[in-house]
Scaffold this motif. Structure first.
Motif, short mmCIF file in Angstrom:
data_model
loop_
_atom_site.label_atom_id
_atom_site.label_comp_id
_atom_site.label_asym_id
_atom_site.label_seq_id
_atom_site.Cartn_x
_atom_site.Cartn_y
_atom_site.Cartn_z
N LEU A 26 0.85 -1.16 -0.10
CA LEU A 26 0.13 0.09 0.07
C LEU A 26 0.87 1.30 0.13
O LEU A 26 1.93 1.08 0.70
CB LEU A 26 -0.88 0.00 1.38
CG LEU A 26 -1.85 -1.04 1.40
CD1 LEU A 26 -2.58 -0.99 2.71
CD2 LEU A 26 -2.99 -0.92 0.16
N PRO A 27 0.31 2.45 -0.59
CA PRO A 27 1.08 3.64 -0.55
C PRO A 27 1.10 4.08 0.59
O PRO A 27 0.37 4.10 1.64
CB PRO A 27 0.64 4.39 -1.62
CG PRO A 27 -1.02 3.91 -1.51
CD PRO A 27 -1.00 2.48 -1.41
N GLY A 28 2.14 5.15 1.22
CA GLY A 28 2.18 5.77 2.38
C GLY A 28 2.52 5.04 3.61
O GLY A 28 2.89 3.77 3.69
N GLU A 29 2.26 5.67 4.76
CA GLU A 29 2.63 5.01 5.85
C GLU A 29 1.73 4.64 7.04
O GLU A 29 1.70 3.90 8.05
CB GLU A 29 3.79 5.53 6.60
CG GLU A 29 5.12 5.92 6.07
CD GLU A 29 5.95 6.73 6.75
OE1 GLU A 29 5.84 7.04 7.96
OE2 GLU A 29 6.90 7.09 6.26
N ASP A 30 0.42 4.71 6.59
CA ASP A 30 -0.89 4.65 7.50
C ASP A 30 -1.71 3.77 6.59
O ASP A 30 -1.78 3.73 5.49
CB ASP A 30 -1.42 5.71 7.76
CG ASP A 30 -0.64 6.57 8.73
OD1 ASP A 30 0.07 5.91 9.69
OD2 ASP A 30 -0.57 7.82 8.50
N ALA A 31 -2.63 2.92 7.36
CA ALA A 31 -3.62 2.14 6.60
C ALA A 31 -4.79 2.11 7.79
O ALA A 31 -4.70 2.31 8.60
CB ALA A 31 -3.05 0.86 6.29
N ILE A 32 -5.82 1.68 7.14
CA ILE A 32 -6.99 1.69 7.84
C ILE A 32 -7.52 0.14 7.77
O ILE A 32 -7.38 -0.54 6.66
CB ILE A 32 -8.21 2.41 7.21
CG1 ILE A 32 -7.75 3.83 7.42
CG2 ILE A 32 -9.59 2.22 7.88
CD1 ILE A 32 -8.72 4.74 6.48
N ILE A 33 -7.88 -0.53 8.91
CA ILE A 33 -8.40 -1.93 8.85
C ILE A 33 -9.55 -2.12 9.57
O ILE A 33 -9.98 -1.29 10.44
CB ILE A 33 -7.23 -3.00 9.37
CG1 ILE A 33 -7.69 -4.18 9.42
CG2 ILE A 33 -7.10 -2.33 11.17
CD1 ILE A 33 -6.45 -5.11 10.02
N TRP A 34 -10.53 -2.97 9.10
CA TRP A 34 -11.79 -3.21 9.81
C TRP A 34 -12.18 -4.62 9.25
O TRP A 34 -11.72 -5.34 8.57
CB TRP A 34 -12.92 -2.21 9.38
CG TRP A 34 -13.43 -2.45 8.12
CD1 TRP A 34 -14.48 -2.98 7.48
CD2 TRP A 34 -12.91 -1.76 6.94
NE1 TRP A 34 -14.64 -2.79 6.16
CE2 TRP A 34 -13.56 -1.96 5.69
CE3 TRP A 34 -11.60 -1.05 6.50
CZ2 TRP A 34 -13.25 -1.66 4.30
CZ3 TRP A 34 -11.27 -0.42 5.28
CH2 TRP A 34 -12.21 -0.66 4.37
N ARG A 35 -13.15 -5.15 10.09
CA ARG A 35 -13.54 -6.47 9.78
C ARG A 35 -15.18 -6.51 9.27
O ARG A 35 -15.81 -5.93 9.59
CB ARG A 35 -13.75 -7.04 11.30
CG ARG A 35 -14.23 -8.45 11.33
CD ARG A 35 -14.46 -9.20 12.65
NE ARG A 35 -13.09 -9.08 13.47
CZ ARG A 35 -11.99 -10.29 13.26
NH1 ARG A 35 -12.23 -11.28 12.53
NH2 ARG A 35 -11.03 -10.29 14.02
N GLU A 36 -15.03 -7.31 8.34
CA GLU A 36 -16.58 -7.82 7.77
C GLU A 36 -16.69 -9.30 7.75
O GLU A 36 -16.03 -10.08 6.90
CB GLU A 36 -16.62 -7.39 6.09
CG GLU A 36 -16.78 -6.01 6.12
CD GLU A 36 -16.88 -5.41 4.54
OE1 GLU A 36 -17.25 -6.33 3.48
OE2 GLU A 36 -16.75 -4.12 4.48
N GLY A 37 -17.40 -9.85 8.78
CA GLY A 37 -17.62 -11.12 9.01
C GLY A 37 -16.20 -11.75 9.39
O GLY A 37 -15.48 -11.24 10.20
N ALA A 44 -5.44 1.55 2.13
CA ALA A 44 -4.39 2.85 2.42
C ALA A 44 -5.31 4.08 3.15
O ALA A 44 -6.36 4.16 2.68
CB ALA A 44 -3.84 3.35 1.07
N ALA A 45 -4.85 4.59 3.96
CA ALA A 45 -5.29 5.85 4.78
C ALA A 45 -5.29 6.89 3.78
O ALA A 45 -4.37 7.02 3.09
CB ALA A 45 -4.79 6.07 5.98
N PRO A 46 -6.46 7.56 3.51
CA PRO A 46 -6.62 8.96 2.80
C PRO A 46 -5.39 9.88 3.13
O PRO A 46 -5.11 9.72 4.36
CB PRO A 46 -7.89 9.27 2.82
CG PRO A 46 -8.31 8.86 4.20
CD PRO A 46 -7.76 7.50 4.42
N PRO A 47 -4.79 10.52 2.44
CA PRO A 47 -3.76 11.66 2.75
C PRO A 47 -4.49 12.54 3.75
O PRO A 47 -5.68 12.91 3.72
CB PRO A 47 -3.56 12.37 1.37
CG PRO A 47 -4.19 11.78 0.41
CD PRO A 47 -5.00 10.56 0.85
N ARG A 48 -3.60 12.77 4.82
CA ARG A 48 -4.25 14.07 5.82
C ARG A 48 -4.29 15.30 5.32
O ARG A 48 -3.45 15.72 4.52
CB ARG A 48 -3.21 13.91 7.06
CG ARG A 48 -3.32 12.52 7.77
CD ARG A 48 -2.69 12.32 8.72
NE ARG A 48 -3.09 13.26 9.79
CZ ARG A 48 -2.34 13.69 10.89
NH1 ARG A 48 -1.35 13.36 11.19
NH2 ARG A 48 -2.83 14.71 11.94
#
Length: 77
Positions: A26-37, A44-48
């Motif tokens: 993924l690009p950048g240094e941050d990511a978002i994680i979540w669970r679906e089942g 990739a986290a959107p740019p701040r």
């Protein structure tokens, strides 16, 4: 068709971790994680925004000197 690859999970301290293969990097240094089942989704986290970044800065405690600055002369357009 979506590409997939079998990977190993491991422990990093008290956290479970996974190495992301280069082709899924993924690009950048941050990511978002979540669970679906039973699936975990990582994106990739959107740019701040600049506003979000500035809101985290500590206030400036310095006092700035007064600046004598005359008003500009009127300009005819």
């Amino acid at each position: 068709m979506n590409a997939f690859r079998h990977i190993k999970l491991f422990k990093n301290g008290r956290n479970q971790a996974v190495r992301i293969p280069r082709e899924f990097e993924l690009p950048g240094e941050d990511a978002i994680i979540w669970r679906e089942g039973d699936k975990l989704i990582i994106e990739a986290a959107p740019p701040r925004s600049l506003l979000a970044l500035l809101s985290e800065l500590a206030p400036i405690e310095e006092t700035f000197p007064d600046i004598d600055d005359a008003l500009p002369s009127p300009v005819a357009l």
